[in-house]
Design an enzyme around this catalytic site. Structure first.
Site, PDB file in Angstrom:
ATOM      1  CE  LYS A  45      -3.749   2.513   0.439  1.00 37.47           C
ATOM      2  NZ  LYS A  45      -4.592   2.723  -0.762  1.00 37.47           N
ATOM      3  CG  ASN A  69     -10.160   2.799  -4.839  1.00 39.00           C
ATOM      4  OD1 ASN A  69      -9.486   3.352  -3.982  1.00 39.00           O
ATOM      5  ND2 ASN A  69      -9.659   2.422  -5.999  1.00 39.00           N
ATOM      6  N   GLY A  72      -8.389   7.413   0.163  1.00 37.63           N
ATOM      7  CA  GLY A  72      -7.722   8.525   0.838  1.00 37.63           C
ATOM      8  C   GLY A  72      -6.346   8.153   1.367  1.00 37.63           C
ATOM      9  CG  ASN A 125       0.300   6.576  -5.613  1.00 39.43           C
ATOM     10  OD1 ASN A 125      -0.008   7.122  -6.682  1.00 39.43           O
ATOM     11  ND2 ASN A 125      -0.604   6.136  -4.766  1.00 39.43           N
ATOM     12  CB  CYS A 128      -3.377   9.217  -5.516  1.00 36.38           C
ATOM     13  SG  CYS A 128      -5.000   9.166  -4.749  1.00 36.38           S
ATOM     14  CE  LYS A 163      -0.278   2.157 -10.128  1.00 36.97           C
ATOM     15  NZ  LYS A 163      -0.866   1.347  -9.036  1.00 36.97           N
ATOM     16  CB  THR A 191      -7.399   4.450 -10.626  1.00 35.50           C
ATOM     17  OG1 THR A 191      -6.931   5.497  -9.772  1.00 35.50           O
ATOM     18  CG2 THR A 191      -7.240   3.112  -9.937  1.00 35.50           C
TER      19      THR A 191
HETATM   20  C1  DHB Z   1      -6.148   5.635  -3.820  1.00 35.21           C
HETATM   21  C2  DHB Z   1      -4.871   5.859  -4.285  1.00 35.21           C
HETATM   22  C3  DHB Z   1      -4.584   5.644  -5.620  1.00 35.21           C
HETATM   23  O1  DHB Z   1      -3.342   5.862  -6.132  1.00 35.21           O
HETATM   24  C4  DHB Z   1      -5.567   5.205  -6.482  1.00 35.21           C
HETATM   25  O2  DHB Z   1      -5.262   4.987  -7.761  1.00 35.21           O
HETATM   26  C5  DHB Z   1      -6.831   4.966  -6.014  1.00 35.21           C
HETATM   27  C6  DHB Z   1      -7.123   5.192  -4.681  1.00 35.21           C
HETATM   28  C7  DHB Z   1      -6.521   5.902  -2.417  1.00 35.21           C
HETATM   29  O3  DHB Z   1      -5.842   5.490  -1.465  1.00 35.21           O
HETATM   30  O4  DHB Z   1      -7.552   6.538  -2.222  1.00 35.21           O
END
Ligand code: DHB
Length: 302
Positions: A45, A69, A72, A125, A128, A163, A191
């Site tokens: 995570k 999703n 957060g 990451n 997000c 990513k 996503t």
């Molecule tokens: C979350 C983080 C991400 O990178 C993603 O693609 C989707 C959700 C999150 O933790 O909310």
């Protein structure tokens, strides 16, 4: 049996399937369980500098073609995660630590501590699609992708793989920026920014309104992004987005990916998805008389 082993920036994988960040990956116990179920590697995570509770419910919406999703970025924080990483690593798992923060220094500090725990690689990451001030902006500015990547590279010795976000007009520019920043590989895609509305309630379903779409619906987008990135940079690519079967994984591999990540398919195929996808790839290689999976990386390019 055909050789399904692969390598991503020097990280050797017994097969090309990896656990995608965000699934069964906040504890050492679940990371190890996924590795033992057959994943070639597991991604944690996303871990930040401090513990984070995440958003209020609802945080997940199930859709026909996938899942929406907005968690957060809940995580135990880098300090508490040390004992979890140790459990997975002591158990023999190949672990890639996913990192987020608010600026290059925070990313670099978290990555350095994770690398000190012994993880085999660092995933950034940068993408997000909805957490304010954390990632969204970074993923939209090529120069920021270069800068954040370079800051982390300066602090860790293990391979670093940003990513990338699909929520941009030309993802190849961002892969180029990552490569310029010293990235050892890139991961694509995160996503897609999305929304679902409940007509009776006349409001967005997610508490955070916006979320990230994953699952089969986004696979053609992911495959297209990997194909474009392969034409633009020389670093290895990890493909992610909607992989459920060996054929799905082969699409990404032929587009240019050296490995694929699987997340949402855990809900449809269960924990055996890693071993099943690997067996499906091996069966394809045998039927096609291909000895090594590596020979198919980028095969769809003329
Ligand atoms: C979350 C983080 C991400 O990178 C993603 O693609 C989707 C959700 C999150 O933790 O909310």
């Amino acid at each position: 049996m055909a050789d399904v082993s692969t390598e991503v920036a020097g990280i050797k994988l017994r097969n090309p399937t990896m656990l995608a960040s965000g699934f069964l990956d906040e504890t050492g116990g679940t990371l190890l369980r996924v590795f033992k179920a057959g994943a070639g590697a597991v991604v944690t995570k996303s871990i930040g500098p401090e513990p984070r509770a995440g958003y209020d419910n609802p945080t997940i919406v199930e859709l026909e073609g996938g899942m929406l999703n907005s968690m957060g970025l809940p995580n135990p924080g880098i300090e508490a995660f040390g004992s979890e990483a140790k459990i997975a690593l002591d158990g023999g798992a190949v672990v890639v630590g996913s990192v987020f923060g608010k600026d290059p220094d925070e990313y670099a500090a978290v990555a350095k501590t994770l690398a000190g725990y012994g993880v085999h690689g660092i995933e950034l990451n940068l993408s997000c699609p909805h957490a304010k001030g954390l990632g969204t902006e970074i993923a939209q500015i090529p120069e920021a992708v270069r800068e954040f990547t370079a800051a982390v590279k300066a602090k860790v010795g293990v391979p670093v793989m940003p990513k990338l976000s699909p929520n941009v007009s030309n993802i190849a520019d961002f892969a180029q920026a990552a490569e310029d920043g010293g990235a050892d590989a890139v991961v694509a895609i995160n996503t897609l920014r999305a929304m679902a509305i409940a007509p009776e309630l006349r409001m967005p379903i997610l508490a955070n309104k916006y979320g990230g779409l994953s699952g089969p619906a986004i696979r053609p987008v992911g495959v297209r992004c990997v194909y474009e990135i392969h034409e633009a940079v020389d670093v290895p690519i990890v493909g992610v987005g909607g992989v459920e079967t060996g054929r799905d994984a082969l699409e990404y591999i032929m587009a240019g990916a050296s490995a694929v990540q699987i997340g949402t398919a855990l809900a449809t195929r269960g924990l055996s998805v890693f071993a099943d996808v690997t067996a499906e790839i091996a069966a394809f290689l045998e039927a096609q008389k291909v000895k090594h999976l590596a020979d198919l990386v980028g095969a769809a390019h003329g």
